[in-house]
Design an enzyme around this catalytic site. Structure first.
Site, PDB file in Angstrom:
ATOM      1  N   CYS A 142     -11.673  -9.823   0.759  1.00 44.44           N
ATOM      2  CA  CYS A 142     -12.504  -9.811   1.957  1.00 44.44           C
ATOM      3  C   CYS A 142     -11.723 -10.515   3.067  1.00 44.44           C
ATOM      4  CB  CYS A 142     -13.820 -10.540   1.692  1.00 44.44           C
ATOM      5  SG  CYS A 142     -14.803 -10.798   3.193  1.00 44.44           S
ATOM      6  N   ASP A 170     -12.294  -8.215  -3.917  1.00 40.90           N
ATOM      7  CA  ASP A 170     -13.121  -7.009  -3.969  1.00 40.90           C
ATOM      8  C   ASP A 170     -12.456  -6.027  -4.924  1.00 40.90           C
ATOM      9  OD1 ASP A 170     -15.184  -7.598  -2.078  1.00 40.90           O
ATOM     10  OD2 ASP A 170     -13.777  -7.210  -0.448  1.00 40.90           O
ATOM     11  N   LEU A 204       2.463  14.002  -4.867  1.00 38.63           N
ATOM     12  CA  LEU A 204       2.533  12.537  -4.831  1.00 38.63           C
ATOM     13  C   LEU A 204       2.934  11.994  -6.201  1.00 38.63           C
ATOM     14  CD1 LEU A 204       2.046   9.915  -3.256  1.00 38.63           C
ATOM     15  CD2 LEU A 204      -0.360  10.071  -3.939  1.00 38.63           C
ATOM     16  N   GLU A 205       4.000  11.227  -6.249  1.00 38.03           N
ATOM     17  CA  GLU A 205       4.446  10.601  -7.493  1.00 38.03           C
ATOM     18  C   GLU A 205       3.557   9.384  -7.736  1.00 38.03           C
ATOM     19  OE1 GLU A 205       5.637   8.478 -10.317  1.00 38.03           O
ATOM     20  OE2 GLU A 205       6.416   7.534  -8.489  1.00 38.03           O
ATOM     21  N   THR A 206       2.880   9.346  -8.890  1.00 40.31           N
ATOM     22  CA  THR A 206       1.807   8.377  -9.084  1.00 40.31           C
ATOM     23  C   THR A 206       2.269   6.945  -9.359  1.00 40.31           C
ATOM     24  OG1 THR A 206       1.582   9.100 -11.387  1.00 40.31           O
ATOM     25  CG2 THR A 206       0.093  10.088  -9.753  1.00 40.31           C
ATOM     26  N   HIS A 260     -13.361  -2.678   4.136  1.00 38.68           N
ATOM     27  CA  HIS A 260     -13.395  -1.475   3.298  1.00 38.68           C
ATOM     28  C   HIS A 260     -13.201  -0.201   4.116  1.00 38.68           C
ATOM     29  CE1 HIS A 260     -16.176  -4.018   0.503  1.00 38.68           C
ATOM     30  NE2 HIS A 260     -14.919  -4.432   0.483  1.00 38.68           N
ATOM     31  N   GLU A 261     -13.877  -0.113   5.238  1.00 38.15           N
ATOM     32  CA  GLU A 261     -13.790   1.088   6.070  1.00 38.15           C
ATOM     33  C   GLU A 261     -12.376   1.294   6.619  1.00 38.15           C
ATOM     34  OE1 GLU A 261     -17.912  -0.711   6.262  1.00 38.15           O
ATOM     35  OE2 GLU A 261     -15.874  -1.466   6.400  1.00 38.15           O
TER      36      GLU A 261
END
Length: 125
Positions: free
Chosen positions: A40, A47, A62-64, A81-82
């Site tokens: 936070c 979080d 996308l290589e994970t 978060h947003e």
């Protein structure tokens, strides 16, 4: 572009994302990241979240492992978060140039309130 993180036990967490060529742009790809943590920005409390990435490739996949290391960089970062959903979306769009991409961040409840934020990109025709 060479993949430098996959198979490399010395690879460190950073904000770079690695990709590879993918021919079938009609695919719909889903990646679920179930162990995401950040902090936070006000209280510094941790979080926890699940992040879902859905995309239609525009020629790159996308290589994970690079994604995992990218997400680890947020572990001690304070971020709303947003803002997180949009930041991850923008970084993925820059790396992948997808046809479409959605990032959904589902945070665990805190104080009885759970928050989910989604951010979508669609390539203009």
């Amino acid at each position: 572009m060479a993949l430098t993180k996959l198979g490399n036990p010395e690879a460190k967490a950073d904000r770079s994302l690695e990709t590879f060529p993918i021919d079938d742009t009609s695919q719909e790809i889903r990646i679920d990241c179930r162990e995401f943590t950040c902090r936070c920005p006000i209280t510094g409390q941790p979080d926890w979240a699940t992040i879902r990435i859905d995309y239609r490739p525009g020629g790159r996949g996308l290589e994970t492992k690079s994604l995992k290391l990218y997400l680890e960089t947020f572990r001690e970062e304070g971020i709303f978060h947003e803002h997180l959903a949009t930041l991850i979306r923008d970084d993925l769009v820059a790396a992948l140039a997808p046809v479409q991409l959605t990032v959904t961040v589902n945070f665990n409840a805190r104080g009885g309130i759970a928050l989910a934020a989604s951010s979508t990109y669609r390539r203009e025709a």
